[in-house]
Scaffold this motif. Structure first.
Motif, PDB file in Angstrom:
ATOM      1  N   SER A 527      -1.533  56.279  -8.253  1.00  0.00           N
ATOM      2  CA  SER A 527      -2.719  56.501  -7.416  1.00  0.00           C
ATOM      3  C   SER A 527      -2.474  57.679  -6.494  1.00  0.00           C
ATOM      4  CB  SER A 527      -2.986  55.252  -6.571  1.00  0.00           C
ATOM      5  OG  SER A 527      -3.750  55.603  -5.424  1.00  0.00           O
ATOM      6  N   ASP A 566      -9.920  50.645  -0.694  1.00  0.00           N
ATOM      7  CA  ASP A 566     -10.703  51.560  -1.528  1.00  0.00           C
ATOM      8  C   ASP A 566      -9.820  52.622  -2.190  1.00  0.00           C
ATOM      9  OD1 ASP A 566     -10.023  52.801   0.795  1.00  0.00           O
ATOM     10  OD2 ASP A 566     -11.975  53.756   1.132  1.00  0.00           O
ATOM     11  N   ASP A 568      -7.939  54.918  -4.747  1.00  0.00           N
ATOM     12  CA  ASP A 568      -8.341  55.472  -6.037  1.00  0.00           C
ATOM     13  C   ASP A 568      -7.169  55.201  -7.001  1.00  0.00           C
ATOM     14  OD1 ASP A 568      -9.213  56.944  -8.149  1.00  0.00           O
ATOM     15  OD2 ASP A 568      -8.930  58.905  -7.194  1.00  0.00           O
ATOM     16  N   TRP A 570      -5.496  55.115 -10.576  1.00  0.00           N
ATOM     17  CA  TRP A 570      -5.647  55.705 -11.901  1.00  0.00           C
ATOM     18  C   TRP A 570      -5.107  54.791 -13.000  1.00  0.00           C
ATOM     19  CZ3 TRP A 570      -3.634  61.183 -10.186  1.00  0.00           C
ATOM     20  CH2 TRP A 570      -4.663  61.820  -9.469  1.00  0.00           C
TER      21      TRP A 570
END
Ligand code: ADP
Ligand code: MG
Length: 697
Positions: A527, A566, A568, A570
């Protein structure tokens, strides 16, 4: 143009004044008073004559040619004076006037304008905001300094005008002479590197000393200094901390690379001797200016007291200077000629009742000894000590030998007369034995640098195309930090071995990849929001079967969202679990002055605690990379401590060199961390287990 600066046939003082309290008067007075032989033109529209010299209303009204202009008019008039300089064909201008860049935006703009005019006419500028320039070879004192240094073979430059005056005064008290004396000021045009180039070819300059607050062009400075220092010593005091850039530092390397590390390593790599204080600057200056370089690191210490001899010995050893083992002939000669109680081994103790003759005999014997590369001469003022006589003997004897002699007459009041004789006789003398030892160590270090042959850079055959594609993909996607896969592409393209790894986007995907790669496995969160994966429990090692893959996947994802709701994310990397090796960190950060700086160290996840890292500016030669590896404190762990086999030092060095080549090929890389790089036993290579790469905007 440089001829106009160093050896002008005519000098104009623009802004010359009749008022003895004004700089425009002091400078003109200095030029006249200290015996400059060329034409001197005061410029001032309101005076007919100043200090018995005809005054002209402007430069353009001067009847003959003007090589150099010394400008002391208020800042707002400097640009128009510079235009006159252009019209008059002036070659060099010393802008004494302050009130430019150092005062803010408006001043910066004025400075730029002045520089543009000068460039247009091919005029070289020293300054603005300077004390001036002094050249003893032609007796030109174009400064407002309160004195003129003696003639000598040191050239000095300083970014602080005030420090210049302090140094001049100190030099006067210590019989230290100068060839050139330059105040650099704002360095609008001529900077430290320009003067290095000048002094490199100046037969009147043997040693350069400098006080710098910053360096205008790091790579150019390094290149010039590298060549310069192969011929002449360069001693620099660098003060002030550099701005490490406003970019938030997020890498290990960035955190560990203090603002000063770049200067330290840049100086080291280019043979520049860094002094850490003005007192060190003085200590080294006299040693380098007065004495020949030692051929090796073996010193003889001559003393008339035991304690100081031991202190000097300790100080030398601490600096890597060793006590010479005197040749048997020297020892027996001393035994025959010194009193029975004297110590005829090194340190040679001539005893407290020694007159000058005994001292002389011992120093001569020591300097004649082929095992001795240098001598430190100690004296304590005792009842029988002939201070001045002894000082004279040291001066005379040292002239007969091509070996450095450094003195430490301990004390202050009693020994002052002796020190004066030493100084005049070009024997560097110090207040304390530690200073003499430190100066000698720098001389030995410098001699070794000079003898080191410069190595050419190696190039590995790599897949530049593959690295370029990965970097471009990230750039096009507007990502400054490369994702896991891209970073792996770049690292692999430069030939560093990596564990097999695939990005899983779901549990089922992870299970499939696990089967392909084979157990045991490592799984890690991928991430852009998570820098240090194990800190949040985002790394699971030793996964042995499908069930563990499923559990690990869920856990890793959950932990990531718990850390940052929250985030992100991957995916989760499913990675071959490789054999554990010594955990090395290999990093790159970009210094605003010198460019890419490589870091090497040991420590893995403890690297920030241990801080056992070293730096070098890229590109590196193999010798520099090898030196880097050996320089860390824990090198013995890599060399094979406690019965362990040594690590694969060649493979480690290759990794450093490959990274050096990578950042040279791709200057857009601003940060890189390989942490850890597992280093295996000799012959078994390395493995880059974790890597991150950041590119510049
Ligand atoms: P981070 O530094 O972000 O916490 P790493 O990828 O460096 O994550 O993993 C943390 C530690 O886990 C490493 O220092 C290493 O000791 C171990 N490790 C990671 N990947 C592997 C691997 N493929 N094989 C063996 N050990 C690994
Ligand atoms: Mg790591």
């Amino acid at each position: 143009m440089l001829e106009s600066l160093l050896n002008p046939q005519s000098v104009a003082v623009v802004g010359a004044s009749t008022n003895p309290t004004k700089l425009g008067y002091l400078i003109l007075d200095n030029i006249i008073k200290y015996g400059y032989q060329g034409q001197i033109y005061p410029i001032n529209p309101k005076a007919k004559e100043i200090l018995d010299h005809t005054c002209y209303p402007s430069l353009t009204k001067v009847p003959g040619p003007v090589d150099m202009a010394v400008i002391v008019v208020p800042a707002k008039f400097v640009a128009s004076v510079m235009r006159d300089c252009g019209e008059k064909g002036v070659g060099a201008a010393i802008v004494i006037t302050a009130g430019f860049r150092e005062t803010g935006a408006e001043g910066r703009q004025m400075e730029r304008e002045v520089l543009e005019i000068a460039r247009e006419h091919g005029i070289r500028i020293v300054g603005p905001n300077v004390l001036g320039v002094i050249n003893t070879t032609n007796s030109l004192n174009a400064s407002f300094a309160a004195g003129m240094p003696e003639k000598g073979r040191i050239s000095f430059m300083s970014q602080s005008g005030a420090l210049c005056t302090g140094i001049l005064d100190w030099a006067a008290a210590n019989s230290l002479g100068f060839a050139n004396f330059v105040s650099l000021g704002n360095k609008a045009d001529m900077d430290e590197t320009d003067f290095l180039e000048i002094w490199h070819h100046d037969s009147g300059t043997d040693v350069v000393i400098a006080y710098l607050e910053g360096i205008a062009d790091g790579p150019r400075f390094m290149k010039t200094a590298r060549e310069f220092t192969k011929e002449k010593p360069l001693i620099v005091v660098k003060s002030g901390t550099t701005s490490a850039g406003s970019r938030a530092v997020s890498s290990h390397t960035g955190t560990l690379a203090g603002s000063d590390a770049a200067y330290d390593t840049a100086f080291k790599q280019s043979g520049v001797l860094r002094a850490h204080s003005v007192s060190e600057l003085f200590a080294y200056s006299t040693a380098f200016a007065y004495q020949p370089l030692p051929k090796g690191r073996h010193v003889a210490i001559i003393t008339n007291a035991g304690g100081p001899g031991i202190m000097a010995t300790d100080a030398c050893e601490k600096k890597g200077i060793h006590l010479a083992t005197l040749a048997p002939e020297t020892v027996s000669f001393l035994q025959e000629n010194l009193p029975a109680a004297a110590n005829c081994f090194n340190p040679i103790d001539v005893l407290g009742d020694a007159y000058a003759d005994r001292y002389k005999l011992a120093l001569k014997a020591a300097l004649e000894d082929p095992n001795v590369d240098a001598a430190i001469f100690l004296l304590t003022p005792q009842a029988m000590t002939e201070i001045e006589e002894t000082a004279r003997a040291v001066v005379e004897l040292s002239r007969d030998f091509d070996k450095p002699v450094l003195a430490n007459f301990m004390g202050a009041k009693e020994v002052a007369a002796g020190n004066r004789i030493l100084g005049e006789g070009q024997i560097p003398y110090y207040g304390f034995p530690e200073e003499a030892a430190a100066a000698l160590a720098r001389m030995a270090e410098y001699r070794e640098w000079r003898e080191q042959s410069s190595e050419s850079l190696e190039r590995f055959s790599i897949d530049q195309e593959r690295a370029a594609t990965a970097l471009l993909t990230a750039q096009k996607a507007g990502r400054l930090r490369l994702n896991e896969m891209e970073a792996r592409q770049v690292i692999a393209a430069y030939g560093l071995p990596l564990p097999k790894s695939q990005l899983a986007l779901s549990v089922e995907h992870a299970v499939r990849l696990a089967k392909e790669i084979g157990y045991p496995l490592v799984m890690k969160i991928i991430s852009p929001d998570i820098l240090h994966k194990s800190d949040i429990g985002g790394v699971k090692v030793g996964i042995k079967n499908e069930k563990e893959v499923r559990v690990a996947y869920e856990e890793i994802i959950n932990r990531a969202y718990r850390y940052m709701a929250d985030a992100d994310i991957w995916g989760v990397a499913v990675q071959e679990m490789v054999k554990v090796g010594k955990e090395i960190i290999l990093g790159v950060t970009k210094d605003p002055t010198f460019g890419h700086m490589l870091m090497f160290g040991l420590g893995g996840i403890y690297v920030e605690v241990l801080k056992d890292v070293v730096f070098r500016i890229a590109p590196l030669s193999r010798a520099e990379a090898e030196e880097m590896v050996r320089e860390i404190r824990s090198f013995p762990l890599l060399a094979g401590a406690r019965g362990e086999k040594p690590s694969d030092l060649i493979a480690i060095t290759d990794c450093i060199l490959r990274i050096s080549q990578m950042v040279t090929d791709f200057p857009q890389i601003v940060e890189l961390d390989i942490n850890p790089l597992f280093a295996y036993e000799e012959g078994e290579g390395t493995m880059a287990v974790d890597a991150r790469i950041v590119i510049g905007e």
